[in-house]
Write a protein that holds these residues in place. Structure first.
Motif, mmCIF file in Angstrom:
data_model
loop_
_atom_site.group_PDB
_atom_site.id
_atom_site.type_symbol
_atom_site.label_atom_id
_atom_site.label_comp_id
_atom_site.label_asym_id
_atom_site.label_seq_id
_atom_site.Cartn_x
_atom_site.Cartn_y
_atom_site.Cartn_z
ATOM 1 N N GLY A 45 65.298 4.908 17.684
ATOM 2 C CA GLY A 45 64.140 4.388 17.460
ATOM 3 C C GLY A 45 63.420 4.292 17.718
ATOM 4 N N ALA A 46 62.068 3.679 17.661
ATOM 5 C CA ALA A 46 61.488 3.575 18.073
ATOM 6 C C ALA A 46 60.956 3.872 19.548
ATOM 7 N N PHE A 47 61.749 2.801 21.027
ATOM 8 C CA PHE A 47 61.171 3.136 21.964
ATOM 9 C C PHE A 47 62.161 4.368 22.478
ATOM 10 N N ARG A 67 73.216 6.773 15.645
ATOM 11 C CA ARG A 67 74.345 7.658 14.858
ATOM 12 C C ARG A 67 74.248 8.372 14.070
ATOM 13 N N ARG A 68 73.494 8.182 12.909
ATOM 14 C CA ARG A 68 72.367 8.833 12.039
ATOM 15 C C ARG A 68 71.453 9.074 11.522
ATOM 16 N N LYS A 86 65.004 -5.885 25.122
ATOM 17 C CA LYS A 86 64.582 -6.955 25.824
ATOM 18 C C LYS A 86 65.083 -8.154 24.737
ATOM 19 N N SER A 104 54.824 -2.107 27.582
ATOM 20 C CA SER A 104 55.380 -0.310 27.343
ATOM 21 C C SER A 104 55.080 -0.503 25.725
ATOM 22 N N ALA A 132 56.356 1.673 22.809
ATOM 23 C CA ALA A 132 56.889 2.859 22.081
ATOM 24 C C ALA A 132 55.742 4.132 22.173
ATOM 25 N N ARG A 168 55.236 -6.544 17.170
ATOM 26 C CA ARG A 168 56.309 -6.785 16.291
ATOM 27 C C ARG A 168 56.999 -8.522 15.815
ATOM 28 N N THR A 188 62.655 -4.850 13.801
ATOM 29 C CA THR A 188 63.159 -4.515 15.125
ATOM 30 C C THR A 188 62.532 -6.205 15.533
ATOM 31 N N GLU A 208 62.857 -8.831 18.007
ATOM 32 C CA GLU A 208 63.603 -9.637 19.287
ATOM 33 C C GLU A 208 63.269 -10.615 19.181
HETATM 34 N N1 LIG Z 1 59.309 -0.092 20.036
HETATM 35 C C1 LIG Z 1 58.256 -0.031 21.271
HETATM 36 O O1 LIG Z 1 57.299 -0.760 21.450
HETATM 37 C C2 LIG Z 1 59.143 -1.217 22.433
HETATM 38 C C3 LIG Z 1 60.548 -1.557 22.320
HETATM 39 N N2 LIG Z 1 61.562 -1.928 23.053
HETATM 40 C C4 LIG Z 1 63.160 -2.798 23.371
HETATM 41 O O2 LIG Z 1 63.942 -1.291 22.714
HETATM 42 C C5 LIG Z 1 64.850 -1.700 21.788
HETATM 43 C C6 LIG Z 1 65.066 -1.418 20.926
HETATM 44 O O3 LIG Z 1 63.742 -1.328 19.651
HETATM 45 P P1 LIG Z 1 63.325 -0.075 19.336
HETATM 46 O O4 LIG Z 1 62.978 1.309 19.344
HETATM 47 O O5 LIG Z 1 61.583 -0.676 19.091
HETATM 48 O O6 LIG Z 1 63.989 -0.805 17.628
HETATM 49 P P2 LIG Z 1 64.128 0.496 16.266
HETATM 50 O O7 LIG Z 1 63.642 -1.150 15.502
HETATM 51 O O8 LIG Z 1 62.603 0.886 16.060
HETATM 52 O O9 LIG Z 1 65.015 1.082 16.606
HETATM 53 C C7 LIG Z 1 65.984 0.380 16.908
HETATM 54 C C8 LIG Z 1 67.333 1.657 16.826
HETATM 55 O O10 LIG Z 1 69.139 0.898 17.268
HETATM 56 C C9 LIG Z 1 69.785 1.782 16.347
HETATM 57 N N3 LIG Z 1 70.819 1.061 16.016
HETATM 58 C C10 LIG Z 1 70.729 -0.612 15.680
HETATM 59 N N4 LIG Z 1 72.327 -0.452 15.432
HETATM 60 C C11 LIG Z 1 73.078 0.563 16.763
HETATM 61 C C12 LIG Z 1 74.271 0.587 17.120
HETATM 62 N N5 LIG Z 1 75.324 -0.740 16.340
HETATM 63 N N6 LIG Z 1 74.098 1.650 17.233
HETATM 64 C C13 LIG Z 1 73.582 3.085 17.324
HETATM 65 N N7 LIG Z 1 72.306 2.766 16.815
HETATM 66 C C14 LIG Z 1 72.194 1.028 16.591
HETATM 67 C C15 LIG Z 1 68.827 2.012 14.731
HETATM 68 O O11 LIG Z 1 69.517 3.108 14.068
HETATM 69 P P3 LIG Z 1 70.034 2.871 12.700
HETATM 70 O O12 LIG Z 1 68.495 3.571 11.839
HETATM 71 O O13 LIG Z 1 70.592 3.504 12.705
HETATM 72 O O14 LIG Z 1 69.860 1.130 12.044
HETATM 73 C C16 LIG Z 1 67.604 2.550 15.260
HETATM 74 O O15 LIG Z 1 67.105 3.636 15.692
HETATM 75 C C17 LIG Z 1 64.675 -3.309 21.777
HETATM 76 O O16 LIG Z 1 65.401 -4.402 22.819
HETATM 77 C C18 LIG Z 1 62.938 -3.837 21.556
HETATM 78 O O17 LIG Z 1 62.665 -4.690 22.590
HETATM 79 C C19 LIG Z 1 61.037 -2.048 24.400
HETATM 80 C C20 LIG Z 1 59.979 -1.557 24.657
HETATM 81 C C21 LIG Z 1 58.772 -1.179 23.580
#
Ligand SMILES: NC(=O)C1=CN([C@@H]2O[C@H](COP(=O)(O)OP(=O)(O)OC[C@H]3O[C@@H](n4cnc5c(N)ncnc54)[C@H](OP(=O)(O)O)[C@@H]3O)[C@@H](O)[C@H]2O)C=CC1
Ligand SMILES: O=C(CO)COP(=O)(O)O
Length: 314
Positions: free
Chosen positions: A13-15, A34-35, A96, A126, A128, A243, A262, A264
């Motif tokens: 995902g983004a982070f 995963r995809r 988080k 932080s 992303a 978000r 997302t 959280e």
């Molecule tokens: N974005 C930010 O600025 C920051 C985020 N965080 C934390 O990072 C975490 C992730 O957030 P973020 O990356 O932003 O979220 P996003 O919505 O950008 O991405 C979430 C990712 O998780 C994947 N995912 C969801 N379920 C599963 C699963 N069962 N197995 C494998 N992959 C899965 C999704 O894949 P799919 O597309 O296939 O569903 C997607 O790629 C959160 O807890 C957030 O609080 C922390 C600091 C900064």
């Protein structure tokens, strides 16, 4: 340094993508999703091109340090599928939140699913997009094992990503999880036009309840005044890049919010409210955010309830 590709990020995902981009400054990095339906630019992190040092994969990488950047509410399902393959390695939780189904933190979920793993947490203020652009960022690396924490701190710091170290895993996880809840409340106040003074009150009293909850769960007293806690609360409650803040703003304006994004803090507020009620910890703002997330109350009612609380000492 990444020691020849021994670091990988799970969750594209983004982070996760931003962390992979930053860590590429140290050497090769794997990025697992995963995809992965994109090449070159992740739609969740627009405008960022992956460096050559990042290798994308849909097969779990063999790296011995894995950063787990899957959202907190998805971590249980992720571990059901992959825990056996992850056990025994260094697992760095980057999520988080608090799992609504179990009431456990991400690090606890990892430790229970992978008992032979070394579990750590990477958290702090932080976005992303900032990390991926190489903007200077300070984070906290928490690990109960001091020598493993020291090793991970050095392995995962980069010229722009400065990692501080602590052994207080509980404190830093709660700092990261709870600030999202308070950021929703701050966004709701701004969205409803209640003003910057109301936001400052929510952030300050929100921080008081974050600290109370963390203390009740065994966090070290000073941890929440650090990057994960106060630092991340300042960022998230004051920036429309967040978000959680934007979700709150939409609630305050009476507008809908894209359910695919997302957020959280919404599920975490419900988990926190449940735990706080069971353990007798006073969490008035978090309880109201849970009410907003469950659409039991609206922002006007939430504000009325907060203002009607008995007067007390600060
Ligand atoms: N974005 C930010 O600025 C920051 C985020 N965080 C934390 O990072 C975490 C992730 O957030 P973020 O990356 O932003 O979220 P996003 O919505 O950008 O991405 C979430 C990712 O998780 C994947 N995912 C969801 N379920 C599963 C699963 N069962 N197995 C494998 N992959 C899965 C999704 O894949 P799919 O597309 O296939 O569903 C997607 O790629 C959160 O807890 C957030 O609080 C922390 C600091 C900064
Ligand atoms: O955790 C974050 C900043 O530290 C990201 O916040 P949001 O999940 O609200 O976008």
């Amino acid at each position: 340094m990444n020691e020849g590709g021994r670091v990988a990020v799970l969750g594209a995902g983004a982070f996760g993508t931003a962390l992979a981009v930053a860590l590429a400054a140290n050497g090769p990095v794997g990025l697992w999703g995963r995809r992965i339906g994109w090449r070159g630019e992740n739609p969740l992190l627009p405008g960022v091109t992956l460096p050559e040092a990042v290798t994308m994969t849909e097969a779990l990488p063999a790296a011995d340090t894995l950063l787990i950047a899957v959202p907190a509410q998805a971590l249980g399902a992720f571990l059901t599928d992959h825990a056996a393959a992850l056990d025994g390695r260094a697992l760095v939780s980057c999520a988080k939140g608090i799992d609504l189904a179990t009431g456990l933190s991400p690090a606890r979920l990892l430790a229970e699913a992978c008992p032979a793993a070394t579990v750590a947490v990477l958290t702090g203020p932080s976005f992303a997009a900032d990390i991926a652009r190489g903007l200077p960022t300070a984070l906290t690396l928490a690990c109960a094992d001091p020598s493993a924490g020291h090793r991970l701190q050095h392995q995962l710091s980069t010229p722009t990503l400065r990692l501080y170290r602590t052994t207080d895993v509980t404190g830093v996880e709660l700092g990261g999880a709870l600030k999202n809840v308070i950021a929703i409340a701050a966004g709701a106040a701004i969205g409803a036009g209640l003003g910057d003074s109301a936001r400052a009150a929510i952030v300050t009293r929100g921080f008081a309840e974050m600290s109370r909850f963390a203390a009740a769960r065994g966090a070290q007293p000073d941890t929440l005044t650090g990057l994960s806690g106060l630092g991340d609360l300042i960022l998230t409650a004051t920036s429309a890049q967040s978000r959680n803040f934007r979700f709150g703003q939409a609630l305050g304006r009476g507008e809908s919010f894209d359910p695919a994004v997302t957020v959280e803090g919404a599920a975490t507020a419900r988990a926190v409210a449940r735990i706080a009620a069971a353990e007798g910890v006073e969490m008035p703002i978090s309880a109201l955010v849970a009410g907003l997330a469950e659409v039991r109350i609206d922002v006007k009612q939430a504000m009325e309830l907060l203002l009607a609380r008995p007067l007390k000492e600060e």
